[in-house]
Design a protein around this motif. Structure first.
Motif, short mmCIF file in Angstrom:
data_model
loop_
_atom_site.label_atom_id
_atom_site.label_comp_id
_atom_site.label_asym_id
_atom_site.label_seq_id
_atom_site.Cartn_x
_atom_site.Cartn_y
_atom_site.Cartn_z
N ARG A 50 6.94 -2.94 -10.15
CA ARG A 50 5.73 -3.05 -10.96
C ARG A 50 5.58 -4.46 -11.54
NH1 ARG A 50 4.48 -0.43 -15.81
NH2 ARG A 50 6.50 0.57 -15.94
N PHE A 51 6.69 -5.02 -12.03
CA PHE A 51 6.62 -6.36 -12.63
C PHE A 51 6.18 -7.40 -11.60
CE2 PHE A 51 8.21 -10.43 -14.13
CZ PHE A 51 7.82 -10.40 -15.46
N TYR A 52 6.67 -7.26 -10.36
CA TYR A 52 6.37 -8.25 -9.32
C TYR A 52 5.32 -7.75 -8.34
CZ TYR A 52 10.04 -11.46 -10.82
OH TYR A 52 10.80 -12.36 -11.53
N ALA A 53 4.49 -6.78 -8.75
CA ALA A 53 3.50 -6.17 -7.83
C ALA A 53 2.61 -7.21 -7.15
CB ALA A 53 2.65 -5.16 -8.60
N ILE A 54 2.34 -8.30 -7.85
CA ILE A 54 1.48 -9.36 -7.29
C ILE A 54 2.08 -9.96 -5.99
CG2 ILE A 54 2.45 -11.26 -8.66
CD1 ILE A 54 -0.52 -12.15 -9.09
N HIS A 55 3.40 -9.83 -5.84
CA HIS A 55 4.08 -10.40 -4.66
C HIS A 55 4.34 -9.36 -3.57
CE1 HIS A 55 4.51 -14.16 -6.67
NE2 HIS A 55 5.34 -13.71 -7.60
N LYS A 56 3.70 -8.20 -3.69
CA LYS A 56 3.99 -7.07 -2.79
C LYS A 56 3.89 -7.43 -1.31
CE LYS A 56 1.33 -3.56 -3.30
NZ LYS A 56 0.54 -2.70 -4.17
N GLU A 57 2.95 -8.29 -0.98
CA GLU A 57 2.74 -8.63 0.44
C GLU A 57 3.63 -9.76 0.92
OE1 GLU A 57 0.98 -6.51 1.96
OE2 GLU A 57 0.23 -5.61 0.10
N ARG A 58 4.40 -10.35 0.03
CA ARG A 58 5.21 -11.51 0.45
C ARG A 58 6.50 -11.04 1.12
NH1 ARG A 58 4.25 -15.84 -4.25
NH2 ARG A 58 5.33 -17.26 -2.86
N PHE A 60 9.51 -11.79 0.94
CA PHE A 60 10.74 -11.68 0.15
C PHE A 60 10.67 -10.58 -0.91
CE2 PHE A 60 8.09 -15.07 -1.68
CZ PHE A 60 7.94 -14.62 -2.99
N PHE A 61 9.58 -9.78 -0.91
CA PHE A 61 9.36 -8.80 -1.98
C PHE A 61 10.53 -7.81 -2.13
CE2 PHE A 61 7.52 -4.71 -3.51
CZ PHE A 61 7.20 -5.12 -4.79
N GLU A 62 10.96 -7.22 -1.03
CA GLU A 62 12.03 -6.21 -1.07
C GLU A 62 13.32 -6.80 -1.65
OE1 GLU A 62 12.50 -2.96 -0.59
OE2 GLU A 62 10.31 -2.92 -0.53
N GLU A 63 13.64 -7.99 -1.15
CA GLU A 63 14.85 -8.69 -1.59
C GLU A 63 14.76 -9.03 -3.08
OE1 GLU A 63 17.21 -12.67 -0.07
OE2 GLU A 63 15.24 -12.21 0.78
N LEU A 64 13.57 -9.46 -3.50
CA LEU A 64 13.35 -9.83 -4.90
C LEU A 64 13.52 -8.61 -5.82
CD1 LEU A 64 12.43 -11.97 -7.02
CD2 LEU A 64 10.06 -11.33 -6.48
N VAL A 65 12.94 -7.51 -5.42
CA VAL A 65 13.04 -6.27 -6.21
C VAL A 65 14.50 -5.82 -6.29
CG1 VAL A 65 12.49 -3.80 -6.15
CG2 VAL A 65 10.67 -5.50 -5.86
N PHE A 66 15.21 -5.89 -5.18
CA PHE A 66 16.62 -5.50 -5.16
C PHE A 66 17.42 -6.40 -6.11
CE2 PHE A 66 20.97 -5.82 -3.62
CZ PHE A 66 21.32 -4.48 -3.51
N PHE A 67 17.17 -7.70 -6.02
CA PHE A 67 17.88 -8.65 -6.87
C PHE A 67 17.57 -8.42 -8.35
CE2 PHE A 67 17.20 -12.90 -9.00
CZ PHE A 67 18.50 -13.02 -9.45
#
Ligand code: GDP
Length: 147
Positions: A50-58, A60-67
């Motif tokens: 939710r915090f990084y929803a703006i980057h959903k299409e990028r 690195f999104f999955e990796e960023l959320v995991f991190f």
């Protein structure tokens, strides 16, 4: 809180894990920001999405959320005139190899993803992000009587 006078920051999981929390807070203090709200917490996967929803299409999104959900973060609201722009200058470029000497990311980031800190990129997002982590009863602006 007046727009333009505050920003939101997070000290990211790797920086916390490597013991850089207090050194980074020291840099923030030295640069003239006042901490007006602060908490240590750990984002769930859903909260990080939710915090990084703006980057959903990028890519690195999955990796960023995991991190970002991999360990505790320090979330804070910082008060200062021209807070958003001054804080972005203090933290430096997203990619630490492009960040100027003396910036927080240059000193403490270990990669473009694990880049030590988050800083809001606009007054509008500073408000959204502060409200994501804090209720109105957890923020103590210096211009209000609360002592
Ligand atoms: P910021 O405003 O400087 O934090 O940068 P962005 O809003 O563009 O990106 C948000 C966060 O996503 C960054 O702080 C990094 O943690 C991460 N990020 C940005 N670009 C990349 C990238 O190319 N690869 C990876 N793995 N993570 C990135």
């Amino acid at each position: 809180m007046k727009p333009g006078e505050f920003t939101f920051t997070m000290i990211k999981p790797t920086a916390v894990k490597l013991g850089k929390l207090v050194p980074i807070l020291h840099e923030i203090d030295e640069a003239g920001f006042s901490v007006i709200a602060m908490k240590m917490t750990r984002l769930s996967r859903a909260q990080a999405e939710r915090f990084y929803a703006i980057h959903k299409e990028r890519p690195f999104f999955e990796e960023l959320v995991f991190f970002m959900s991999s360990g505790p973060v320090l979330a804070a609201v910082l008060q200062k005139e021209n807070a958003v722009e001054d804080y972005r200058n203090l933290i430096g470029n997203t990619n630490p190899s492009d960040a100027k000497d003396g910036t927080i990311r240059k000193k403490f980031a270990i990669s473009v993803q694990e880049n030590a800190v988050h800083g809001s990129d606009s007054d509008e997002n500073a408000l959204i992000e502060a409200n994501f982590f804090f209720s109105q009863f957890e923020i103590y602006p210096h211009d209000e009587e609360y002592c």
